[in-house]
Design a protein around this motif. Structure first.
Motif, PDB file in Angstrom:
ATOM      1  N   GLN A 259       0.858  -1.184   0.000  1.00 18.31           N
ATOM      2  CA  GLN A 259       0.000   0.000   0.000  1.00 18.31           C
ATOM      3  C   GLN A 259       0.893   1.234   0.000  1.00 18.31           C
ATOM      4  OE1 GLN A 259      -2.425  -0.365   3.500  1.00 18.31           O
ATOM      5  NE2 GLN A 259      -3.481  -2.196   2.754  1.00 18.31           N
ATOM      6  N   VAL A 260       0.896   1.972  -1.101  1.00 23.38           N
ATOM      7  CA  VAL A 260       1.724   3.170  -1.226  1.00 23.38           C
ATOM      8  C   VAL A 260       0.929   4.345  -0.672  1.00 23.38           C
ATOM      9  CG1 VAL A 260       2.989   4.678  -2.795  1.00 23.38           C
ATOM     10  CG2 VAL A 260       2.894   2.201  -3.233  1.00 23.38           C
ATOM     11  N   ARG A 261       1.475   4.940   0.377  1.00 24.69           N
ATOM     12  CA  ARG A 261       0.764   5.981   1.118  1.00 24.69           C
ATOM     13  C   ARG A 261       1.579   7.270   1.169  1.00 24.69           C
ATOM     14  NH1 ARG A 261      -1.531   2.791   6.409  1.00 24.69           N
ATOM     15  NH2 ARG A 261      -2.483   1.043   5.295  1.00 24.69           N
ATOM     16  N   PRO A 262       0.887   8.402   1.407  1.00 24.02           N
ATOM     17  CA  PRO A 262       1.604   9.674   1.516  1.00 24.02           C
ATOM     18  C   PRO A 262       2.486   9.723   2.754  1.00 24.02           C
ATOM     19  CG  PRO A 262      -0.767  10.010   1.249  1.00 24.02           C
ATOM     20  CD  PRO A 262      -0.559   8.556   1.494  1.00 24.02           C
ATOM     21  N   ARG A 263       3.450  10.616   2.723  1.00 21.38           N
ATOM     22  CA  ARG A 263       4.226  10.958   3.912  1.00 21.38           C
ATOM     23  C   ARG A 263       3.554  12.177   4.523  1.00 21.38           C
ATOM     24  NH1 ARG A 263       9.412  12.157   4.152  1.00 21.38           N
ATOM     25  NH2 ARG A 263       9.536  11.007   6.087  1.00 21.38           N
TER      26      ARG A 263
ATOM     27  N   ARG B 210      12.743  11.163   0.203  1.00 21.33           N
ATOM     28  CA  ARG B 210      11.701  10.242   0.652  1.00 21.33           C
ATOM     29  C   ARG B 210      10.349  10.818   0.243  1.00 21.33           C
ATOM     30  NH1 ARG B 210      12.437   9.189   6.742  1.00 21.33           N
ATOM     31  NH2 ARG B 210      12.825  11.422   6.727  1.00 21.33           N
ATOM     32  N   ILE B 211       9.648  10.117  -0.649  1.00 17.68           N
ATOM     33  CA  ILE B 211       8.433  10.664  -1.254  1.00 17.68           C
ATOM     34  C   ILE B 211       7.152   9.966  -0.818  1.00 17.68           C
ATOM     35  CG2 ILE B 211       9.569  11.626  -3.279  1.00 17.68           C
ATOM     36  CD1 ILE B 211       8.632   9.035  -4.781  1.00 17.68           C
ATOM     37  N   ALA B 212       7.265   8.769  -0.279  1.00 15.58           N
ATOM     38  CA  ALA B 212       6.074   8.012   0.110  1.00 15.58           C
ATOM     39  C   ALA B 212       6.508   6.902   1.052  1.00 15.58           C
ATOM     40  CB  ALA B 212       5.371   7.419  -1.120  1.00 15.58           C
ATOM     41  N   GLN B 213       5.522   6.214   1.567  1.00 15.36           N
ATOM     42  CA  GLN B 213       5.820   5.025   2.361  1.00 15.36           C
ATOM     43  C   GLN B 213       4.972   3.874   1.845  1.00 15.36           C
ATOM     44  OE1 GLN B 213       4.648   5.421   6.503  1.00 15.36           O
ATOM     45  NE2 GLN B 213       3.294   7.103   5.963  1.00 15.36           N
ATOM     46  N   MET B 214       5.484   2.679   2.042  1.00 12.81           N
ATOM     47  CA  MET B 214       4.753   1.496   1.601  1.00 12.81           C
ATOM     48  C   MET B 214       4.530   0.577   2.793  1.00 12.81           C
ATOM     49  SD  MET B 214       5.524  -1.293  -1.395  1.00 12.81           S
ATOM     50  CE  MET B 214       6.821  -2.140  -0.509  1.00 12.81           C
ATOM     51  N   VAL B 215       3.254   0.301   3.042  1.00 13.26           N
ATOM     52  CA  VAL B 215       2.866  -0.641   4.077  1.00 13.26           C
ATOM     53  C   VAL B 215       2.569  -1.963   3.385  1.00 13.26           C
ATOM     54  CG1 VAL B 215       1.135  -1.201   5.826  1.00 13.26           C
ATOM     55  CG2 VAL B 215       1.954   1.151   5.587  1.00 13.26           C
TER      56      VAL B 215
END
Length: 154
Positions: free
Chosen positions: A67-71, A116-121
């Motif tokens: 799941q690609v999510r915003p920072r 760092r542009i996003a996070q992945m859960v």
């Protein structure tokens, strides 16, 4: 119980960038970085959006998704977020992971190499069986849609 394994492949344009990592011991998401050219950062004008490369391909374990999510810092400080949040990386996808960033802020936003542009859960998913039915049963909410449960938290 051992942790599931995520296989990663660095693509040529991301060879010098750090692998995704958890920024703290209890972080839920792995940080993803921008693999834009170092000599040509990406400028997102207000209202603009773009698919930002990460320089990574991956093989998620079967039964999981990314799941690609915003920072939250980018969203709060600059109005920059993931346009299709959360974006989904399926377990059978093998292409480059890209992050669709959008600039809702008032000023141009510069995406630099390694930022760092996003996070992945990484989360488990279940595939379900569908069964058509003429009767879905009754609930207290029923067919009440948008806003039908009110605004008060009490």
């Amino acid at each position: 119980m051992s942790a599931p394994v995520l296989l990663l492949q660095r693509l040529p344009h991301g060879a010098d960038l750090p692998l995704p990592h958890y920024a703290s011991a209890d972080a839920a998401g792995l940080d993803l970085v921008a693999a834009v050219p170092g000599d040509a950062p990406l400028v997102l004008a207000p209202g603009a959006f773009a698919a930002v490369p990460t320089g990574l391909a991956m093989a998620l374990p079967r039964g999981f998704e990314g799941q690609v999510r915003p920072r939250s810092g980018l969203a709060l400080k600059f109005g920059v977020t993931v346009l299709n949040a959360p974006g989904t990386v399926d377990a059978d996808y093998r292409g480059e992971v890209k992050v669709i960033l959008v600039n809702h802020g008032p000023a141009p936003f510069i995406v630099e190499r390694g930022m760092r542009i996003a996070q992945m859960v990484v989360a488990p998913v279940a595939q379900i069986m569908l069964e058509e039915s003429g009767d879905l049963g009754q609930t207290a909410r029923g067919v009440g849609g948008f806003g039908s449960t009110g605004l008060s938290g009490a």
